[in-house]
Design a protein around this motif. Structure first.
Motif, mmCIF file in Angstrom:
data_model
loop_
_atom_site.group_PDB
_atom_site.id
_atom_site.type_symbol
_atom_site.label_atom_id
_atom_site.label_comp_id
_atom_site.label_asym_id
_atom_site.label_seq_id
_atom_site.Cartn_x
_atom_site.Cartn_y
_atom_site.Cartn_z
ATOM 1 N N LYS A 152 0.853 -1.192 0.000
ATOM 2 C CA LYS A 152 0.000 0.000 0.000
ATOM 3 C C LYS A 152 0.886 1.238 0.000
ATOM 4 N N SER A 153 0.468 2.246 -0.777
ATOM 5 C CA SER A 153 1.275 3.459 -0.912
ATOM 6 C C SER A 153 1.295 4.256 0.383
ATOM 7 N N LYS A 154 2.468 4.855 0.650
ATOM 8 C CA LYS A 154 2.619 5.725 1.813
ATOM 9 C C LYS A 154 3.496 6.907 1.431
ATOM 10 N N ASP B 34 6.746 7.268 -1.042
ATOM 11 C CA ASP B 34 6.847 6.221 -2.062
ATOM 12 C C ASP B 34 6.852 6.834 -3.460
ATOM 13 N N LEU C 147 5.382 6.522 -7.004
ATOM 14 C CA LEU C 147 4.201 5.903 -7.622
ATOM 15 C C LEU C 147 4.218 6.083 -9.132
ATOM 16 N N LEU D 164 4.968 10.421 -3.626
ATOM 17 C CA LEU D 164 3.731 10.715 -2.904
ATOM 18 C C LEU D 164 3.995 11.515 -1.633
ATOM 19 N N CYS E 7 -3.053 0.409 -3.633
ATOM 20 C CA CYS E 7 -2.160 -0.678 -4.031
ATOM 21 C C CYS E 7 -2.111 -0.781 -5.556
ATOM 22 N N LEU F 71 -3.597 3.076 -10.421
ATOM 23 C CA LEU F 71 -2.229 2.968 -9.913
ATOM 24 C C LEU F 71 -1.569 1.699 -10.449
ATOM 25 N N VAL G 132 3.975 0.791 -6.932
ATOM 26 C CA VAL G 132 4.360 1.449 -5.686
ATOM 27 C C VAL G 132 5.787 0.996 -5.394
#
Length: 189
Positions: A16-18, A21, A23, A54, A71, A108, A111
């Motif tokens: 999962k993107s945070k 990251d 992207l 991000l 994701c 998306l 990631v």
């Protein structure tokens, strides 16, 4: 408040993107007022999806918020209020009027660990002394240049290295500390 509607969620939803990251995504932007499309990443840049970090302001604040915890393979429709988009001034070049609410459809693709992640720092910090020397960053640049395969003038390496230290070695001690190296400054590394 950003409104998020998940249009498609893959069965395997990881990673999962945070914040921080890197992207890779396609997105279309529409004006909420009349549904007209003002942006389509598929018609820009020869149709290649966009790469961005991000949470560091490379996209409007609403997109930084809307794309957290996404994701690869996930599709979202998001509604972004003017306060998290282009506000009272709008964005004439992008044909966005003042106080416009925006709608984005986002898909998306990838990631990755961002260029300023803890993992990246540890990867560059070969001797694990919690600071990056010119030699360590020089080695990292050589590896990155070899990986992307682009032809560069030999002086480019030294220029980039000098620029990294000029912008990041705030106390001038010849090293970039963990504090000086963080996600919220530059993306040369």
């Amino acid at each position: 408040e950003v409104k998020i509607e998940v249009l498609h969620l893959p069965e395997d939803c990881s990673p999962k993107s945070k914040k921080g990251d890197l992207l890779n995504a396609h997105y279309d932007g529409f004006l909420a007022s009349d549904g007209s499309k003002f942006y389509c990443s598929r018609t820009q840049n020869e149709g290649h999806p966009k790469w961005f970090v991000l949470g560091v302001g490379q996209v409007i604040k609403g997109l930084d918020i809307a794309m957290m915890n996404m994701c690869p393979g996930e599709k979202r429709k998001v509604i972004i209020p003017p306060s998290l988009a282009y506000g009272q001034q709008g964005y004439a070049q992008g044909k966005i009027p003042p106080n416009a609410t925006l709608i984005f459809e986002i898909e998306l693709y990838a990631v990755n660990k961002g260029p300023r992640s803890v993992e990246a720092f540890n990867q560059i910090d070969k001797d694990s002394d919690r600071k990056l020397s010119q030699l360590e960053i020089s080695q990292y640049l050589k590896e990155e240049f070899a990986r992307d395969g682009k032809k560069r003038h030999p002086s480019a390496h030294d220029e980039i290295l000098a620029d990294i230290f000029k912008k990041n070695d705030h106390d001038g001690d010849g090293f970039i500390s963990a504090k000086e190296y963080n996600v919220y400054q530059h993306d040369e590394l």
